[in-house]
Design a protein around this motif. Structure first.
Motif: not given
Length: 499
Positions: A19-28, A59-61
C-alpha cells in the motif's frame, strides 16, 4: 513486495509495501540514486514514474494502480519552466506570461515595459504597470522595490477613455478608431501617431493608409501624452521609437515598403539605441525585410544629369530639412510663439495628481461626443398634418401682455378745422377700397425695387435746382391729400402712367 526501477540506464530492485504511495517511492529513488532536486520555484525539476505507459500521480498507491510483484517502473527527471511573471492586459482581457530568467526581478520597471511593447504592440507611453494592490510602478524603480516575486500577476493599464480606441487599433478597424478620437487637438495628434504605430506593428494596411493621409510621418517619434510632455527627464527611452521601427520589429514587409515609399528618410531613422530599421530587422531575423531594406540602402537616386547613392541623398535631404526647421524656428520666435505646456493645460505629477491611467471606458471617463459622430437624422419635434407653421405655445403671462399692450395715440402737431377733420374721416372710410385698387392695378405692372439692407453707402443724388427734392416730395404729399393715397402709392401710379 519487490519491484524494479529503471532509471538512466540502470535497473535496480526495491522492496516496498503493497500500500505504499507513489510519492514515498520517489523519495526512495531520490535518496538511492542521489538525484539533486533543487527547491527552485521557477526551474522546477521533479521525478516522474511511468507504469504501462501511464504517468503515476503522487497520491496513488501501488495496489490501487494494479502494480503486482516484480513489476517494472520507469523513472525520469522532468524539468518544467514556469513564467517569471504574469501581466494582465486591461484592454484585451488576456494574461501574458513573461518567460524570462529570474534576473528580470532585479531589473527596472522600464526594462519590463520594453519587453511588453514587443508582446502587445503598444507604445510605452500608452500604458503603465500596477501591482496586485493597485500601486503604480514607475520606471526608475526595480521590480524588487514593489515586492514582486516569481509568479506575481501585474496589471497593464492604459489612459482613461482609450480602451475602445486601442482595441480598434489592434483589430485594424478604421471607423472604430475614428469614433473614439479625442476632441483635444494635442491629444488628437498623439492618438494618430499611436494608431500608425500599432497599425505598423500588426500590419493593418487600411489603418496605415488613413494615418498617413492624416499627416503622420512614419519616421516621426510617437512621443508621450500631452499631459506628460513637461516631465522629459523621467521619460522612457523608447518614446523616441517610430512606426518604422515597429514595422521592422514585427517583420511587416508591406508596411515597410509603404513607409519607404512615403519617405526615404525612414531608411536612416534611428531609435534610442542608435539602431536603424535594417539593424532591427536583422536582429529579429526577418529575412525578407532585411533583403528589401538592404537593396534600398545600396540603390541610387537618379536626376536629370546626376545620380547619387541613397546614403548621400538621405544625408543631403536631412541637411535641407534641418536648415528649413531652423529658419522656421526663428520665425516662430519672432512671432512670440509659445512652445511646450502653457498656463491652463492639464499636467500629471507622479504621486500627486489623480491618476488618469486606470483603463476606464469611453463613457465612464466622461466622454460624450466623439470626433467623428455617427450620421443620424434629427428627431421630429412636432408632427402636424396641416401646412401651417407650428409656433410654441404661449404662456398665460405672454397672452396677458399681448392683450394689455396698447400703442399710445399720436398727438396732432397742428390743429385742423372741423371741415378738414370730416374730409379726413371720409378718406379713411374709402382708403381700403382704393388701397386694394392701387395694389391690384399698378403694383404688378411696375414694381418698385426692394429696400436694400446692404451695409455700404449708395451714391448721393443731386438736383440742379435747390430745394427740388422738397418740392417733389411736397407734390406727392399734396396728391395723397386729395386722392387718399400715400406718397409711395402716388409714385407707383406716376410710373405706371409714364410707362
Amino acid at each position: 513486495m519487490r519491484i524494479f526501477i529503471a532509471f538512466d540506464g540502470s535497473f535496480e530492485m526495491f522492496d516496498v509495501l503493497a500500500d505504499e504511495t507513489v510519492e514515498a517511492i520517489k523519495l526512495m529513488i531520490k535518496d538511492y540514486f542521489h538525484i539533486p532536486l533543487p527547491e527552485d520555484k521557477q526551474d522546477r525539476r521533479y521525478l516522474e514514474l511511468v507504469y504501462a505507459g501511464a504517468v503515476l500521480k503522487d497520491s496513488w498507491s501501488l495496489t490501487d494502480v494494479g502494480i503486482s510483484f516484480c513489476s517494472t517502473l520507469k523513472c525520469f527527471v522532468k524539468e518544467e519552466d514556469k513564467p517569471t511573471l504574469y501581466v494582465f492586459n486591461a484592454v484585451t482581457k488576456e494574461t501574458m506570461p513573461i518567460m524570462e530568467s529570474m534576473s528580470l526581478l532585479d531589473k527596472k520597471v522600464s526594462d519590463l515595459r520594453t519587453l511588453l511593447t514587443l508582446r502587445c504592440g503598444f507604445p510605452v507611453s500608452v500604458f503603465c504597470l500596477r501591482t496586485p494592490k493597485g500601486l503604480e510602478m514607475y520606471d526608475c524603480n526595480t521590480l524588487r522595490n514593489y515586492q514582486t516575486n516569481i509568479g506575481t500577476t501585474l496589471r497593464l493599464d492604459v489612459w482613461d477613455g482609450w480602451k475602445e480606441f486601442l482595441m480598434g487599433c489592434l483589430l485594424g478597424r478604421k471607423l472604430e478608431v475614428q469614433r473614439y478620437l479625442s476632441n483635444e487637438a494635442p491629444v488628437l495628434k498623439y492618438q494618430k501617431r499611436v494608431a500608425l504605430y500599432i497599425a505598423a506593428f500588426y500590419g493593418h494596411i487600411e489603418l496605415t493608409e488613413w494615418a498617413l493621409k492624416q499627416g503622420v510621418w512614419p519616421n516621426e517619434a510617437v512621443g508621450v501624452h500631452p499631459y506628460r510632455v513637461w516631465c522629459h527627464e523621467a521619460l522612457h527611452a523608447d518614446v523616441s521609437k517610430c512606426p518604422i521601427h515597429a514595422a521592422a520589429e514585427a517583420g511587416q514587409l508591406l508596411i515597410l515598403k509603404a513607409f519607404v515609399h512615403c519617405s526615404v528618410l525612414c531608411l536612416e531613422c534611428k531609435n534610442a539605441a542608435g539602431q536603424t530599421p535594417l539593424t532591427i530587422a536583422f536582429k529579429h531575423k526577418h529575412k525578407d525585410c532585411v533583403l528589401y531594406l538592404l537593396g534600398k540602402m545600396w540603390s541610387t537616386v537618379s536626376f536629370l544629369k546626376i545620380s547619387l547613392p541613397m546614403r548621400i541623398y538621405i544625408k543631403i535631404k536631412q541637411w535641407v530639412l534641418r536648415a528649413q526647421s531652423h529658419s522656421l524656428h526663428k520665425r516662430w520666435l519672432r512671432g512670440t510663439r509659445v512652445f511646450g505646456t502653457k498656463v491652463g493645460d492639464t499636467v500629471m505629477v507622479d504621486g500627486y495628481t489623480k491618476p488618469k491611467m486606470t483603463s476606464k471606458s469611453w463613457h465612464k471617463a466622461g466622454n460624450k461626443d466623439s470626433q467623428f459622430p455617427a450620421n443620424k437624422l434629427s428627431p421630429l419635434r412636432e408632427q402636424t398634418t396641416s401646412r401651417k407653421p407650428v409656433y410654441p405655445l404661449a404662456t398665460p403671462e405672454l397672452n396677458q401682455r399681448r392683450q394689455t399692450r396698447k400703442f399710445p395715440l399720436l398727438a396732432d402737431a397742428n390743429p385742423i378745422s372741423e371741415f378738414q377733420r370730416q374730409q379726413q374721416n371720409q378718406r379713411l372710410a374709402t382708403s381700403g377700397k382704393k388701397e386694394n385698387l392701387v395694389k391690384n392695378i399698378y403694383l404688378p405692372q411696375v414694381p418698385l425695387p426692394l429696400v436694400s439692407r446692404v451695409g455700404y453707402s449708395h451714391p448721393s443724388f443731386y438736383c440742379t435746382t435747390p430745394g427740388a427734392d422738397f418740392l417733389l416730395w411736397s407734390s406727392f404729399s399734396a396728391f395723397s391729400e386729395h386722392d387718399g393715397r400715400t406718397p409711395r402709392e402716388n409714385a407707383i401710379y406716376c410710373l405706371a402712367v409714364a410707362r
